[in-house]
Enzyme design. Structure first.
Site, short mmCIF file in Angstrom:
data_model
loop_
_atom_site.label_atom_id
_atom_site.label_comp_id
_atom_site.label_asym_id
_atom_site.label_seq_id
_atom_site.Cartn_x
_atom_site.Cartn_y
_atom_site.Cartn_z
N ASP A 56 -100.38 7.17 -13.05
CA ASP A 56 -100.26 7.75 -11.71
C ASP A 56 -99.13 8.76 -11.72
O ASP A 56 -98.42 8.92 -12.70
CB ASP A 56 -99.97 6.65 -10.68
CG ASP A 56 -98.72 5.87 -11.02
OD1 ASP A 56 -97.62 6.31 -10.64
OD2 ASP A 56 -98.82 4.82 -11.71
N ASP A 101 -96.54 8.57 -9.57
CA ASP A 101 -95.52 7.98 -8.72
C ASP A 101 -95.76 8.47 -7.29
O ASP A 101 -96.92 8.61 -6.89
CB ASP A 101 -94.12 8.31 -9.25
CG ASP A 101 -93.08 7.28 -8.83
OD1 ASP A 101 -93.40 6.08 -8.89
OD2 ASP A 101 -91.97 7.67 -8.47
#
Length: 284
Positions: A206, A208
């Protein structure tokens, strides 16, 4: 040689090993995260340990880091590949990229950081927290596969289990750190104290929250599962091509590090350290 693999999020099973057996190990520091899977790959003994348990029942804060590393040491492991699911702090490091970091920054708060204490003190260098010999080898093996692998970078390790706030994420980016995760500390520190070569292979799941996006568990799990194939391909190549000798100082990391005179070390403290530091305690 015996190679250890600590499998993180998305990597719950060992590689395709031959002659597999399950082994339970007790340690002076409690029970490890799970039973060990011991087998062979290309003639080398491989030991697999699921960091979070077989059913991912252990959070990053609650992991028995000391027991895990001690268990690997007990069964003869001298080199460890650790896999970690991480978030990206850089636009040019998208999900499903693998990164072999060379540094970490510790933001944890509640974890035992050392095997030592209770009357015995050891100071070890962590200037290079990951074995440079193993890092170079892992990167070379990544280059020889189809994996999208990036060399170097700083892994900021947070306590968890919650993901970052946006302010925290922006702070980490302002420091030019590269990936964010929850498990390399104190694993790397304990591996150094146990005189094991240790290197992480991180898989980005991802971005973040710095891109004004919320990190969801579903996203992390999907990308972690997608990273598993590339991670296993790199690890298999790394084990097959692993040099027989260790070309680093990890195997003597404790030499000169223990400052407490042997006569001052309590008997109850010495026993749990025997496997890790017995030869050094005898010469203090």
């Amino acid at each position: 040689m015996t190679v250890g693999i600590i499998g993180g999020s998305g990597v719950y099973e060992a590689l395709d090993l031959e002659n597999e057996a399950t082994r339970y190990v007790e340690t002076p520091f409690g029970e490890p995260s799970g039973t060990l899977t011991v087998g062979e790959l290309a003639g080398e003994e491989v030991v697999f340990l699921p960091r979070h348990g077989r059913n991912h029942e252990l959070s990053p804060t609650d992991l028995p880091y000391r027991a895990n590393v001690h268990a690997l040491k007990q069964v003869g492991v001298d080199r460890v590949f650790a896999t970690n699911a991480v978030g990206s702090l850089r636009e040019d490091l998208p999900p499903r990229t693998l990164v072999v970091p060379d540094q970490y920054f510790d933001r944890t708060k509640h974890r035992p950081m050392s095997f030592f204490g209770d009357g015995v003190v050891a100071h070890l260098s962590m200037a290079e927290p990951y074995c440079p010999h193993m890092r170079e080898h892992l990167v070379a093996c990544g280059d020889a596969t189809d994996a999208d692998l990036v060399e170097d970078g700083t892994y900021v390790c947070i306590e968890g289990p919650q993901f970052s706030t946006r302010a925290e994420s922006e702070f980490y980016r302002a420091n030019d750190w590269d990936v964010i995760g929850m498990t390399t500390v104190p694993e790397a520190n304990l591996a150094r104290e146990a005189e094991l070569c240790y290197v992480p292979l991180t898989g980005i799941t991802d971005y973040d929250v710095w891109r004004d996006e919320s990190v969801t568990l579903a996203e992390v799990q999907a990308n972690a599962a997608a990273n598993e194939g590339a991670i296993n391909a790199v690890l298999e190549r790394a084990i097959r091509d692993l040099p027989a000798e260790r070309d680093c100082d990890c195997g003597s990391a404790l030499a000169g590090a223990i400052t407490t005179p042997v006569e001052a070390i309590p008997a109850g403290t010495r026993e749990p350290l025997e496997l890790l530091a017995g030869e050094y305690l005898d010469t203090q």
